[in-house]
Design an enzyme around this catalytic site. Structure first.
Site, PDB file in Angstrom:
ATOM      1  N   SER A   1     -11.294  -0.548  -0.282  1.00 26.53           N
ATOM      2  CA  SER A   1      -9.948  -1.100  -0.176  1.00 26.53           C
ATOM      3  C   SER A   1      -9.759  -2.402  -0.934  1.00 26.53           C
ATOM      4  O   SER A   1      -8.633  -2.737  -1.295  1.00 26.53           O
ATOM      5  CB  SER A   1      -9.580  -1.283   1.291  1.00 26.53           C
ATOM      6  OG  SER A   1     -10.516  -2.109   1.934  1.00 26.53           O
TER       7      SER A   1
ATOM      8  N   HIS B   1      -7.549   4.933   1.419  1.00 28.81           N
ATOM      9  CA  HIS B   1      -6.839   4.577   0.184  1.00 28.81           C
ATOM     10  C   HIS B   1      -6.769   5.702  -0.826  1.00 28.81           C
ATOM     11  O   HIS B   1      -6.134   5.562  -1.875  1.00 28.81           O
ATOM     12  CB  HIS B   1      -7.451   3.323  -0.438  1.00 28.81           C
ATOM     13  CG  HIS B   1      -7.141   2.107   0.365  1.00 28.81           C
ATOM     14  ND1 HIS B   1      -5.937   1.445   0.259  1.00 28.81           N
ATOM     15  CD2 HIS B   1      -7.839   1.486   1.340  1.00 28.81           C
ATOM     16  CE1 HIS B   1      -5.926   0.436   1.112  1.00 28.81           C
ATOM     17  NE2 HIS B   1      -7.067   0.449   1.785  1.00 28.81           N
TER      18      HIS B   1
ATOM     19  N   HIS C   1     -14.681  -1.291   5.698  1.00 33.35           N
ATOM     20  CA  HIS C   1     -13.534  -1.952   6.329  1.00 33.35           C
ATOM     21  C   HIS C   1     -13.902  -2.560   7.693  1.00 33.35           C
ATOM     22  O   HIS C   1     -14.768  -2.045   8.404  1.00 33.35           O
ATOM     23  CB  HIS C   1     -12.437  -0.898   6.525  1.00 33.35           C
ATOM     24  CG  HIS C   1     -11.100  -1.440   6.912  1.00 33.35           C
ATOM     25  ND1 HIS C   1     -10.649  -1.427   8.207  1.00 33.35           N
ATOM     26  CD2 HIS C   1     -10.117  -2.002   6.170  1.00 33.35           C
ATOM     27  CE1 HIS C   1      -9.424  -1.943   8.241  1.00 33.35           C
ATOM     28  NE2 HIS C   1      -9.078  -2.295   7.022  1.00 33.35           N
TER      29      HIS C   1
ATOM     30  N   ASN D   1       0.818  -1.219   0.000  1.00 35.06           N
ATOM     31  CA  ASN D   1       0.000   0.000   0.000  1.00 35.06           C
ATOM     32  C   ASN D   1       0.851   1.268   0.000  1.00 35.06           C
ATOM     33  O   ASN D   1       0.333   2.361   0.176  1.00 35.06           O
ATOM     34  CB  ASN D   1      -0.912   0.035   1.236  1.00 35.06           C
ATOM     35  CG  ASN D   1      -1.914  -1.097   1.238  1.00 35.06           C
ATOM     36  OD1 ASN D   1      -2.404  -1.501   0.195  1.00 35.06           O
ATOM     37  ND2 ASN D   1      -2.217  -1.614   2.424  1.00 35.06           N
TER      38      ASN D   1
ATOM     39  N   GLU E   1     -16.475   4.323   2.686  1.00 36.96           N
ATOM     40  CA  GLU E   1     -15.095   4.611   2.305  1.00 36.96           C
ATOM     41  C   GLU E   1     -15.160   5.465   1.050  1.00 36.96           C
ATOM     42  O   GLU E   1     -16.146   5.409   0.316  1.00 36.96           O
ATOM     43  CB  GLU E   1     -14.350   3.293   2.014  1.00 36.96           C
ATOM     44  CG  GLU E   1     -14.091   2.493   3.263  1.00 36.96           C
ATOM     45  CD  GLU E   1     -13.465   1.116   3.008  1.00 36.96           C
ATOM     46  OE1 GLU E   1     -12.735   0.953   2.031  1.00 36.96           O
ATOM     47  OE2 GLU E   1     -13.732   0.221   3.820  1.00 36.96           O
TER      48      GLU E   1
ATOM     49  N   LYS F   1      -0.640   4.296   4.364  1.00 37.00           N
ATOM     50  CA  LYS F   1      -0.684   3.749   3.000  1.00 37.00           C
ATOM     51  C   LYS F   1       0.046   4.715   2.066  1.00 37.00           C
ATOM     52  O   LYS F   1       1.269   4.730   2.061  1.00 37.00           O
ATOM     53  CB  LYS F   1      -2.132   3.463   2.641  1.00 37.00           C
ATOM     54  CG  LYS F   1      -2.575   2.256   3.453  1.00 37.00           C
ATOM     55  CD  LYS F   1      -4.017   1.994   3.538  1.00 37.00           C
ATOM     56  CE  LYS F   1      -4.215   0.723   4.371  1.00 37.00           C
ATOM     57  NZ  LYS F   1      -5.512   0.690   5.030  1.00 37.00           N
TER      58      LYS F   1
ATOM     59  N   ASP G   1     -14.247   7.317   5.291  1.00 37.85           N
ATOM     60  CA  ASP G   1     -12.903   6.756   5.488  1.00 37.85           C
ATOM     61  C   ASP G   1     -12.142   6.930   4.172  1.00 37.85           C
ATOM     62  O   ASP G   1     -12.472   6.314   3.159  1.00 37.85           O
ATOM     63  CB  ASP G   1     -13.048   5.274   5.869  1.00 37.85           C
ATOM     64  CG  ASP G   1     -11.700   4.575   6.068  1.00 37.85           C
ATOM     65  OD1 ASP G   1     -10.699   5.010   5.466  1.00 37.85           O
ATOM     66  OD2 ASP G   1     -11.670   3.573   6.806  1.00 37.85           O
TER      67      ASP G   1
HETATM   68  C1  LIG Z   1      -6.012   0.032   6.125  1.00 39.37           C
HETATM   69  C2  LIG Z   1      -7.335   0.595   6.443  1.00 39.37           C
HETATM   70  C3  LIG Z   1      -7.647   1.024   7.730  1.00 39.37           C
HETATM   71  C4  LIG Z   1      -6.708   0.781   8.885  1.00 39.37           C
HETATM   72  O1  LIG Z   1      -5.649   1.659   8.887  1.00 39.37           O
HETATM   73  P1  LIG Z   1      -4.312   1.288   9.669  1.00 39.37           P
HETATM   74  O2  LIG Z   1      -3.628   2.594   9.818  1.00 39.37           O
HETATM   75  O3  LIG Z   1      -3.584   0.326   8.819  1.00 39.37           O
HETATM   76  O4  LIG Z   1      -4.725   0.710  10.976  1.00 39.37           O
HETATM   77  C5  LIG Z   1      -8.857   1.640   7.933  1.00 39.37           C
HETATM   78  N1  LIG Z   1      -9.743   1.810   6.930  1.00 39.37           N
HETATM   79  C6  LIG Z   1      -9.496   1.371   5.678  1.00 39.37           C
HETATM   80  C7  LIG Z   1     -10.499   1.575   4.612  1.00 39.37           C
HETATM   81  C8  LIG Z   1      -8.293   0.741   5.411  1.00 39.37           C
HETATM   82  O5  LIG Z   1      -8.058   0.264   4.190  1.00 39.37           O
END
Ligand SMILES: *Cc1c(COP(=O)(O)O)cnc(C)c1O
Length: 393
Positions: A185, A213, A139, A48, A181, A242, A210
């Site tokens: 993801s 990504h 997620h 990522n 999101e 990421k 969220d």
């Molecule tokens: C990776 C991810 C998270 C978690 O984030 P981390 O910093 O890795 O704990 C939360 N939401 C989504 C959509 C993700 O892809």
């Protein structure tokens, strides 16, 4: 231990029998685009680190400098003495860049989602039951947040806003929240945030996005697809882990919401603040990301070439329009065989299977990064016909 292992061991054997047992495989990254494992160099399409910032000299240098000057740890939680001047300056910088009233740093994306939602859904504070509407593909950390608040979300079919509206009409009353999101993801497609904000407004719902990504790779200056400024989005969370190459998470929101979270978000209150070195990498990433338009262009062009190759061979890419490009295979056994074939050929494409994705939609999730060369992409694209053939059996 043996007594306890007797309880858990059979579960693992059951997972093995279904091809669902996962194992940790130590590797050694060589930038974002390659990984050494068992003495072999694999082209890595499962990272990522979309812009290769984890290895960027500026992030490494600021992490080193801030560690040297401020120490290896933050020494306590945020509300005790763990909030350093570095945290405060970084939060201001983040808010400024995102055009938001306030920014708040949290320790990880998982922690942010799983702790913010219960704070928001607190019935005693809302004066009503929280009524939550969420895309089916959100997620695990968002599901966790709902569950730990004791809230069962009304799930709408993925990106189906008519279905969301039906559910909003059906479930009136309470304090309403929509959760999505911006970039999904595991599918790499995007939510229609404008339409979601319109629905949220018409139905008097709070919109939580969220942006994990999208951060670093999409939106103005690569700072994500979601903003709170005049968009109808109430709260945006994203991660530094990421596209920003480091670790940790952020929230941008109103100043009042930030204060509320500082007072009520247990994941922030009861956890030690992030260490200065991590903040240094965050700070450098925020400086650099706006300057990386050429890298983002290369990244998106690479993803497009991969999508064309996959769909040209008859493989379903699940609506991907981003650097995340899944190749839907379907069954667990097949996807594991495809992943093994790729690895044998020197390409790392990780099999994603239930429970991470719905049953019957196991896939290889490719993530293209700006660090991949055209030779890297060509090597993967050359394997696409074999992938397609295997997935038809
Ligand atoms: C990776 C991810 C998270 C978690 O984030 P981390 O910093 O890795 O704990 C939360 N939401 C989504 C959509 C993700 O892809």
């Amino acid at each position: 231990m043996a007594r306890l292992d007797d309880r858990w061991g059979p579960h693992l054997e059951g997972l093995s029998a279904k091809g669902g047992r996962r194992v940790l495989k130590p590797g050694r990254p060589e930038g974002a685009a390659a990984l050494w494992r068992n003495g072999r160099r694999l082209i890595n399409f499962s990272s990522n680190d979309y812009l290769g910032l984890a290895g960027h000299p500026a992030l490494i240098e600021r992490a080193r400098a801030w560690t040297e000057e401020w120490g290896a740890g933050a020494r306590s939680s945020r509300l005790v003495t763990g909030t350093t001047e570095l945290h405060a300056a970084l939060e201001d910088k983040l808010a400024r860049l995102k055009g938001a009233e306030a920014g708040l740093i949290l320790n990880s994306g998982y922690q942010a989602n799983s702790a913010i939602l219960p704070a928001l859904f607190d019935r005693r504070i809302l004066g009503a039951e929280a009524v939550v509407f969420a895309d089916t593909l959100i997620h695990a950390s968002l599901h966790h947040g709902c569950r730990s608040a004791g809230v069962r979300p009304h799930l709408f079919r993925h990106s189906d806003l008519d279905h969301l509206e039906e559910l909003l009409n059906e479930h009136g009353g309470g304090a309403r929240f929509i959760i999505t999101e911006s970039v999904f993801s595991m599918d790499g497609d995007r939510a229609d945030l404008t339409a979601l904000a319109g629905l949220a407004e018409r139905h008097d719902a709070f919109l939580y996005v969220d942006d994990a990504h999208a951060t670093g790779v999409l939106g103005p200056q690569g700072l994500g697809l979601a903003s709170t400024a005049g968009t109808g989005i109430d709260l945006v969370m994203g991660t530094f882990s990421k596209g920003l190459g480091g670790f940790g998470a952020y929230v941008v929101c109103s100043a009042v919401m930030k204060d509320y979270l500082v007072n009520r978000c247990r994941g922030l209150i009861y956890s030690t603040a992030l260490p200065p070195g991590v903040l240094g990498a965050m700070d450098a990433a925020l400086d650099i990301v706006p300057t990386l338009d050429a890298e983002r262009q290369r990244l998106h062009a690479g993803a497009e070439a991969l999508r064309q190759a996959l769909s040209g061979a008859g493989l379903d890419t699940a609506g991907s329009t981003t650097q995340i490009v899944p190749a839907l295979i379907g069954e667990v056994d097949t996807v594991l065989a495809v992943s093994a074939m790729l690895e044998e050929a020197g390409v790392l494409g990780i099999a994603i299977r239930p429970p991470t994705v719905p049953v019957g939609t196991s896939r290889i999730r490719f993530a293209v990064t700006a660090d991949h060369s055209s030779e890297d992409l060509d090597a993967l694209i050359a394997l696409v016909p074999r992938m397609a053939k295997m997935s038809q059996i």
